[in-house]
Design an enzyme around this catalytic site. Structure first.
Site, short mmCIF file in Angstrom:
data_model
loop_
_atom_site.label_atom_id
_atom_site.label_comp_id
_atom_site.label_asym_id
_atom_site.label_seq_id
_atom_site.Cartn_x
_atom_site.Cartn_y
_atom_site.Cartn_z
N GLY A 236 0.83 -1.21 0.00
CA GLY A 236 0.00 0.00 0.00
C GLY A 236 0.86 1.25 0.00
N ASP B 266 1.27 -8.45 -1.86
CA ASP B 266 -0.01 -7.95 -1.32
C ASP B 266 -1.10 -8.97 -1.68
OD1 ASP B 266 -0.79 -4.78 -0.41
OD2 ASP B 266 -2.49 -6.08 -0.94
N ARG C 63 -5.34 3.71 9.98
CA ARG C 63 -6.39 4.48 10.66
C ARG C 63 -7.11 5.43 9.71
NH1 ARG C 63 -4.35 7.73 15.68
NH2 ARG C 63 -2.34 7.90 14.62
N ARG D 52 -5.26 3.96 17.03
CA ARG D 52 -4.47 2.82 16.53
C ARG D 52 -5.04 1.52 17.08
NH1 ARG D 52 -0.70 6.88 17.75
NH2 ARG D 52 0.57 7.51 15.98
N ASN E 23 -6.10 -6.54 12.27
CA ASN E 23 -4.66 -6.66 12.01
C ASN E 23 -4.02 -7.86 12.73
OD1 ASN E 23 -4.80 -4.61 10.20
ND2 ASN E 23 -3.83 -3.05 11.48
N HIS F 200 4.15 2.95 20.97
CA HIS F 200 3.81 3.90 19.92
C HIS F 200 2.34 4.26 20.11
CE1 HIS F 200 3.82 5.87 16.08
NE2 HIS F 200 2.94 5.04 15.56
#
Ligand code: A3D
EC number: 1.1.1.37
Length: 320
Positions: free
Chosen positions: A12, A34, A83, A89, A96, A176
């Site tokens: 992406g 991908d 996002r 997140r 995910n 993060h």
């Protein structure tokens, strides 16, 4: 000498940028993977056609088949969903997690000797899921976040001090996310720590506090502007710096989401800490001394990462 091979799982926004940067820096041959059909092949061909103009030699290919990852020296993972405005997140965890498990199986089957860099959010938790799924040693699986967060911090400080970004060092710790810990005390311009620069009248505590907050919100600021996705140029640059340190055994000291067991009082958790990246992967975890305030912020950040680890465990338990 054969060229290195860089596999990019997820083609992406970040994946495509990674491919271009890996080509420009001649890090090796590049495979873009991908699940979307045609897209990785199209981007690969486009980037290959830039190579005569930019003067780099690399075989660039796109694929939907994990078998083409065979023999990769570095795998950078961005597969999953990013996002959108209004999402945190952490909202990405369900989808995910499944993606990390299928990617991990692909890595395990085809390139178990690779150095794996995860970028997919929520980062600290996803890198742990990916590590478990691929079964590689902890020092060969790492997450990219701290290099980006500290780059944002460096950029804002350089703007404030009106000096070159090259002369600004900055440090961030922790997960993060909104709880990341920018360490002002360990951030400096040409070796002069930021608290000293405040004393010298270069800035004010209030201004630095604002910069710290803007760094924490750095990702959300870009999501709000883009509206259709999240940052990708700086995240890609940051992961390439980590890949380069591994491939060229540079032993850079970089803040990364690494598996910490023992240091910082942690008992086996992926979280952002300074590490040395060289030919063996994460070769050392740098344990710096934290003052009481920093320790409190770090513990808070660790708590947020642990809470999300529990979310994944509960998801698994309810799925039977
Ligand atoms: P995007 O442009 O949507 O690319 C993601 C790609 O993953 C798409 O092309 C999908 O087709 C592909 N994909 C989805 N499922 C699979 C699968 N099972 N196997 C292989 N590929 C799949 O997103 P992006 O490149 O902008 O961002 C990728 C990830 O990075 C997201 O999770 C972001 O939240 C994350 N991100 C992290 C940071 C950090 O600093 C940690 C910064 C920016 C973005």
């Amino acid at each position: 000498m054969a060229r290195n091979k860089i596999a990019l799982v997820g083609a992406g926004n970040i994946g495509g940028t990674l491919a271009l940067l890996a080509g420009l820096k001649e890090l090796g041959d590049i495979v873009l993977f991908d699940i979307a059909e045609g897209m990785p092949q199209g981007k690969a061909l486009d980037i290959a056609q830039a190579s005569p103009v930019e003067d780099f030699d690399a075989a660039v290919s796109g694929t939907n088949d994990y078998a083409d990852l065979k023999g990769a020296d570095v795998v950078i993972v961005t597969a999953g969903v990013p996002r959108k405005p209004g999402m945190s997140r952490d909202d990405l965890v369900g989808i995910n997690t499944k993606v990390m498990r299928s990617v991990g199986a692909g890595i395990k089957a085809h390139c178990p000797d690779a150095f794996v860099i995860c970028i997919t959010n929520p980062l600290d938790v996803m890198v742990g899921v990916l590590r478990e799924a691929c079964g590689l040693p902890h020092e060969k699986v790492v997450g990219m976040a701290g290099v980006l967060d500290s780059a944002r911090f460096r950029y804002f400080l350089a703007e404030e001090f009106k000096v070159s970004v090259e002369d600004v060092n900055a440090f961030v710790l922790g997960g993060h996310g909104d709880t990341m810990v920018p360490l002002v005390r360990y951030s400096a311009v040409a070796g002069i720590p930021v608290p000293d620069l405040i004393k010298m009248g270069w800035s004010t505590q209030e201004k630095i506090d604002q910069i710290v907050q803007r760094t924490r919100d750095g990702g959300a600021e870009i999501v709000g502007l883009l509206k259709t996705g999240s940052a990708f140029y700086a995240p890609a640059s940051s992961a390439i710096q980590m890949a380069e340190s591994y491939l060229r055994d540079k032993k850079r000291v970089l803040p990364c989401a690494a598996y910490v067991k023992g240091a910082y009082g942690l008992d086996g958790l992926y979280v952002g800490v300074p590490v040395v990246i060289g030919a063996k992967g994460v070769e050392r975890i740098v344990e710096i001394e934290l003052n009481a305030d920093e320790k409190k912020m770090f513990d808070h950040s660790v708590g947020a990462v642990k809470a999300l680890v529990e979310v994944v465990k509960n998801m698994d338990a309810s799925a039977g």
